[in-house]
Structure formats: structure tokens, C-alpha cells
Design a protein around this motif. Structure first.
Motif, PDB file in Angstrom:
ATOM      1  N   LYS A 232      53.220  16.059  30.763  1.00 62.42           N
ATOM      2  CA  LYS A 232      53.304  14.740  29.756  1.00 62.42           C
ATOM      3  C   LYS A 232      54.375  14.839  28.844  1.00 62.42           C
ATOM      4  O   LYS A 232      54.919  13.661  28.567  1.00 62.42           O
TER       5      LYS A 232
ATOM      6  N   TYR B 243      60.185  24.161  24.310  1.00 63.12           N
ATOM      7  CA  TYR B 243      58.915  24.808  23.674  1.00 63.12           C
ATOM      8  C   TYR B 243      59.324  25.994  22.829  1.00 63.12           C
ATOM      9  O   TYR B 243      58.548  26.392  22.021  1.00 63.12           O
TER      10      TYR B 243
ATOM     11  N   ARG C 132      47.807  25.599  34.149  1.00 58.01           N
ATOM     12  CA  ARG C 132      47.612  25.525  32.814  1.00 58.01           C
ATOM     13  C   ARG C 132      48.858  25.029  32.033  1.00 58.01           C
ATOM     14  O   ARG C 132      48.788  24.168  31.079  1.00 58.01           O
TER      15      ARG C 132
ATOM     16  N   ARG D 158      51.832  24.156  27.109  1.00 63.40           N
ATOM     17  CA  ARG D 158      50.976  23.341  27.628  1.00 63.40           C
ATOM     18  C   ARG D 158      51.529  22.039  27.720  1.00 63.40           C
ATOM     19  O   ARG D 158      52.338  21.551  27.024  1.00 63.40           O
ATOM     20  N   GLY D 159      50.936  21.230  28.596  1.00 64.35           N
ATOM     21  CA  GLY D 159      51.171  19.846  28.942  1.00 64.35           C
ATOM     22  C   GLY D 159      52.525  19.506  29.248  1.00 64.35           C
ATOM     23  O   GLY D 159      53.005  18.489  28.770  1.00 64.35           O
TER      24      GLY D 159
ATOM     25  N   PHE E 282      49.440  21.156  33.220  1.00 67.00           N
ATOM     26  CA  PHE E 282      48.430  19.972  32.928  1.00 67.00           C
ATOM     27  C   PHE E 282      47.429  20.467  31.625  1.00 67.00           C
ATOM     28  O   PHE E 282      46.788  19.583  31.387  1.00 67.00           O
ATOM     29  N   GLY E 283      47.756  21.406  30.954  1.00 67.75           N
ATOM     30  CA  GLY E 283      47.029  21.668  29.906  1.00 67.75           C
ATOM     31  C   GLY E 283      47.302  20.909  28.865  1.00 67.75           C
ATOM     32  O   GLY E 283      48.211  20.043  28.706  1.00 67.75           O
ATOM     33  N   ALA E 284      46.483  20.826  27.537  1.00 65.14           N
ATOM     34  CA  ALA E 284      46.709  19.877  26.261  1.00 65.14           C
ATOM     35  C   ALA E 284      47.833  20.513  25.697  1.00 65.14           C
ATOM     36  O   ALA E 284      48.009  21.577  25.269  1.00 65.14           O
ATOM     37  N   PRO E 285      48.870  19.684  25.207  1.00 63.62           N
ATOM     38  CA  PRO E 285      50.158  19.993  24.682  1.00 63.62           C
ATOM     39  C   PRO E 285      49.821  20.453  23.379  1.00 63.62           C
ATOM     40  O   PRO E 285      48.963  20.107  22.461  1.00 63.62           O
ATOM     41  N   LYS E 286      50.677  21.701  22.981  1.00 66.60           N
ATOM     42  CA  LYS E 286      50.636  22.111  21.552  1.00 66.60           C
ATOM     43  C   LYS E 286      51.616  21.539  20.497  1.00 66.60           C
ATOM     44  O   LYS E 286      52.521  22.087  19.968  1.00 66.60           O
ATOM     45  N   GLU E 287      51.482  20.256  20.292  1.00 67.26           N
ATOM     46  CA  GLU E 287      52.297  19.622  19.529  1.00 67.26           C
ATOM     47  C   GLU E 287      53.786  19.826  19.620  1.00 67.26           C
ATOM     48  O   GLU E 287      54.473  20.188  18.876  1.00 67.26           O
TER      49      GLU E 287
END
Length: 514
Positions: free
Chosen positions: A376, A363, A440, A372-373, A443-448
Motif C-alpha cells: 500500500k 520505514y 506480513r 507492514r503494508g 500485506f499487513g496493516a501499515p503502522k503509520e
């Protein structure tokens, strides 16, 4: 046999020197990597051989008692060698990617492997030293070497953290030196010990009942403040978050996983002597106070952290506080819990640092708000990071839960209700804060994140040599939650005998066995 053990000890101490020379003389990245990995692997083999000898012989000495290794020393030596070996493996991937990105050049990567080997050498010397002055020198040497590793990147923040660490640790270790000299003076003054043996731990421990209690009280306070500074006990911990945050990730793993253990080991050696002179009450109360304060400050600090590695650094303050508190609680359960916690933390914390380093690479940030994420984007690393996080906060069935349960049981059993309740409250806060950040990130939503680093698949972005050390450590985290291998159990039982020479552990152990 003494000559054979002496040869093995010297061979182990010369091994990292050989690794340093190989990196220095050849000055090629690949040679430095392979020489360091081979050196660390050989150190681990030799440490296991020495620990096996201790299990059978109970203690080994060499060179007129200059080197002395009992079960307690072996329990510190094994994590140093083990974490050193697995950090050397992780370094190949981690520092290789730093090199590819231009964050380190040829000169700095050679300097890294030189420092890595010498850092291992200084830590190995601590549990092998019988002479308490030599042990102090070794711990001071760890400061000087690790400072150079912390400022490897020569960024302003890294240089500031390194200088802060150097100044605080050196001042703290000055107190430790005064305390060591006072113990030496008390031993010489009370006995007819020769000057060449009066500094030995074996001599001090044997004569502990004869030492002047007033001198020993002052000496132990100096030692606790001095080595407690290097161990990261609050309120002398202020260097630790900055240093761990700025150091290369494999160095952070060594700093947190095993260097802090070396400093705690020094305190506990002097604690045994002090208990023999004063009884366990005085040194134990001081340990409990510093332990509770450390866990409390860590709880307050971790909840509001924004930097992933700083959060892990404050977690180290917490766990060193738990070890100190466990020794203060005393008894069979308290001491046994402290020993298990030293091992468990040495396994779980490097896992978290390795996972955090890999995530930071992916990241390109250590800021938790930007991550985040992970599950995934990096499924294996995300799962391992989650396992390490659950272990660090003491969730069952992982290893740290077992040692923390024993320690808190010892606290209630010893009548230390206020300290035990306070620590439980602090652990709840730590759990809430740590898991808030971890959930967070995982499991949070990935930020591209795909736009940050090119490449398809987790292996392409992290490298197999980054995953293997984490998988090994995660397996140990799970295994030690259910099962303690017989050799470790044997060493722990023998350490109880070391403590029982000057405390009431033996009587309580006998009662527990009955």
C-alpha cells in the motif's frame, strides 16, 4: 589472438582501478558516483566480450597462461560484472539518501566508492586466474576490501560484524591455503612439472590421474573447509548473517549474489581435480553432507528471524548449500542444475537486497515486526519484493524453481534418497518461514509509515534509480524461469565438458542426448 585477449583482460582489470583513482583524486560525491557507474558499465561490456570469445574459442589464455578463462570461469565472470553494474546504479540512490540523512559524510562516501571499485577488481580476478595461488590471493583480498565496506558506518555492531568476518574468513582461508599448497606438492611430486606451471589449474587437472590419492584427500578437505567458510557453507557460516546485516545494501547484494559464487567456484575447480584422482565418490559425499547441513541450519534460522537482512543472509547459506549438494549429486542433471542455480541466485538475491534496502529506508528499520503494508505504501517496491521472495523460495514459474527441480531430480536419480528427502523437508520449512515474514510485511496493516518520511508518492520516497535496478532484476527472474538465452546455454554446455574430463558426466550427457 592471445595478445588481443590479454589486452582486453588487462583493460577490464584496470577499469575499476581507474574508477578508484577518479573518486580518490577528485573527491567529489557526484564524480565518484558517475566514475563508478561508468567503470562498472564498461566492465560489463568487456566481460560480455570475453564471454563471447569463450563461446567461440572454448577457452582463452594470456600472458603464458597466467590468465585462463573457460566456460566455467565465464559463467562466474558474467554475474560479477552484471551485479556489479546494477549495484553501482542502485548505489547512487541508496548512498545518496544515506548522505542526505547524515549517515555518511563526504569522507565516508568517497571511501565507499573506492572500496566498491576495488571489491569488484578482486572478484574479477578470481575467475580469470589460472594460477590457484593467485586465485587464493584474490579471494583473500576480497575479504580485506569487503571488511572496510562492512564497517563503513563505524557503528559498534558494524565494527563487531566486520571483525568477526575478518577473523573467521581469514582462519578459513588459511585452511584453503594449506590445501592449495598440498595440491601443488602432489602435482610437483607426481610429475616433472616446472614450478612456474605446477600451480596452474590446467596443469593440475591434466595430471589429476597421477596425483597421490592420500595427499589429494587431505588437500580437498582443507580446501572445502577453507573456501567453504568464505562461501557460507554451514557450520562455517557464522560470519555471514552479521556481515550481510551490517553492510550497505549494495555491498550486501555483491557479497551474497557474487562473492559467494567466487568461493564456490574455487571449491569446484579443486573438486574437478580431486574427482580425477580419487573418483567422484569421496569429494561428492563431502559436498552432499555440507550441502544438507547448510540447508538444514538455514531452515532453522530463517523461521525465527526478526531482522530482514539477516533472513536474506541465511537464505544465501541455504542456496550455497543447494549448489554444493547439486555438485555432490553429480551427473549431467546435477551439474547443469548447479550451474543454473549459481546464475539464478545471482539474479534473485540482489533483487531481494535492493528491495529490502529501499523498504528499510522508507520505514527506517530492518525489524520485520515494524514493517507492514508495503504494497500500500510502496506499490512497485512491494510487488517487486514479493516477486523476489517467491523466487527465492523456489516457487514456479520463477527461475530458482527450475534449477531446484533439476537438482532434486538429480538427487533421486543418483540414489541419494535420504539427502533429497531431507532437503525437501527443509525447503518446506524455509518456504513457511520466509513467506510468513514476507506476507506480513507486504500485506499487513501499515503502522503509520507516512509519519516516518515526508513526501508524496513512491518515487518521491524511493527514487527512480532505486526502482530501475529492481525492475531489471525482476524481469530476469521471470524470464529465466521460462527461457535460458542461447549464450548462457552454450556456456553451460561447455562447462559440462570441463567437468566431463574427470567425471562420468560425459557418458550421462550422451545418454540424455540420445
Amino acid at each position: 589472438m592471445a595478445a588481443e585477449y590479454g589486452a582486453l583482460i588487462i583493460s577490464m582489470l584496470l577499469t575499476p582501478v581507474a574508477g578508484t583513482l577518479a573518486a580518490t583524486l577528485v573527491r567529489k560525491k557526484r564524480i565518484a558516483e558517475m566514475a563508478t557507474l561508468a567503470s562498472a558499465a564498461l566492465i560489463l561490456v568487456q566481460a560480455v566480450a570475453l564471454a563471447s570469445a569463450v563461446i567461440s574459442e572454448k577457452k582463452i589464455t594470456a600472458f603464458d597462461d597466467l590468465f585462463y578463462l573457460d566456460a566455467f570461469g565465464a559463467l562466474v565472470l558474467l554475474p560479477v560484472a552484471g551485479v556489479g553494474c546494477i549495484s553501482a546504479l542502485y548505489s547512487i540512490n541508496y548512498m545518496g539518501r544515506q548522505y542526505e540523512r547524515g549517515l555518511v559524510d563526504d569522507r565516508r562516501i568517497i571511501r565507499y566508492y573506492q572500496g566498491f571499485n576495488i571489491f569488484l577488481l578482486t572478484m574479477l580476478f578470481v575467475p580469470l586466474s589460472n594460477n590457484m595461488g593467485a586465485m587464493w590471493v584474490a579471494i583473500e583480498a576480497t575479504t580485506l576490501v569487503s571488511v572496510l565496506l562492512i564497517m563503513l558506518y563505524t557503528k559498534e555492531s558494524a565494527i563487531e560484524a566486520a571483525w568477526k568476518y575478518l577473523i573467521i574468513a581469514t582462519v578459513g582461508l588459511s585452511f584453503a591455503l594449506f590445501g592449495t599448497v598440498f595440491f601443488y606438492y602432489a602435482n610437483v611430486n607426481a610429475t616433472s612439472a616446472q614450478s612456474d606451471s605446477a600451480m596452474n589449474w590446467t596443469d593440475m587437472a591434466a595430471n589429476s590421474e597421477l596425483l597421490d590419492p592420500n595427499i589429494v584427500k587431505i588437500a580437498f578437505i582443507f580446501v572445502l573447509i577453507g573456501f567453504g567458510t568464505k562461501a557460507g557453507l554451514a557450520p562455517m557460516h557464522t560470519w555471514l548473517p552479521d556481515a550481510h546485516s551490517e553492510a550497505p545494501t549494495p555491498v550486501s547484494a555483491l557479497l551474497s549474489g557474487v562473492l559467494l559464487n567466487c568461493s564456490i567456484y574455487a571449491i569446484l575447480r579443486f573438486h574437478i581435480i580431486s574427482s580425477g584422482t580419487l573418483g567422484p565418490e569421496f569429494p561428492s559425499q563431502l559436498m552432499i553432507i555440507l550441502g544438507v547441513v547448510s540447508v538444514g541450519i538455514a531452515a532453522a534460522s530463517m523461521y525465527f528471524q526478526k531482522d530482514m537482512k539477516r533472513m536474506l543472509a541465511y537464505s544465501s547459506v541455504e542456496h550455497m548449500g543447494i549448489v554444493a549438494m547439486a555438485v555432490g549429486f553429480g551427473g549431467f542433471v546435477g551439474i547443469y542444475g548447479a550451474l543454473l542455480h549459481i546464475i539464478n541466485h545471482a539474479v534473485a538475491k540482489p533483487l531481494m537486497f535492493f528491495a529490502s534496502g529501499t523498504i528499510s529506508h522508507r520505514y527506517e528499520t530492518k525489524a520485520m515486526s515494524e514493517i507492514r503494508g508495503v504494497i500500500k505504501v510502496m506499490p512497485v517496491t512491494g510487488a517487486l519484493f514479493l516477486v523476489g521472495g517467491l523466487a527465492i523460495v523456489g516457487m514456479p514459474p520463477f527461475n530458482i524453481f527450475a534449477s531446484e527441480f533439476l537438482i532434486l531430480s538429480a538427487g533421486f536419480g543418483a540414489g541419494q534418497f535420504l539427502a533429497s528427502v531431507l532437503v525437501i523437508a527443509f525447503l518446506v520449512v524455509i518456504f513457511a518461514g520466509f513467506m510468513k515474514h514476507t506476507i506480513r510485511m507486504v500485506f499487513g496493516a501499515p503502522k503509520e509509515p507516512g509519519k516516518r518520511i515526508p513526501g508524496d508518492g513512491e518515487a518521491a520516497n524511493t527514487g527512480k534509480l532505486a526502482l530501475v535496478p529492481m525492475i531489471v532484476l525482476a524481469a530476469l527472474v521471470v524470464m529465466l524461469g521460462f527461457y535460458i538465452p542461447e549464450p548462457l546455454q552454450a556456456l553451460a554446455n561447455d562447462v559440462m565438458l570441463v567437468f566431463s574430463q574427470n567425471t562420468a558426466v560425459a557418458a550421462q550427457a550422451g545418454g540424455a542426448a540420445g
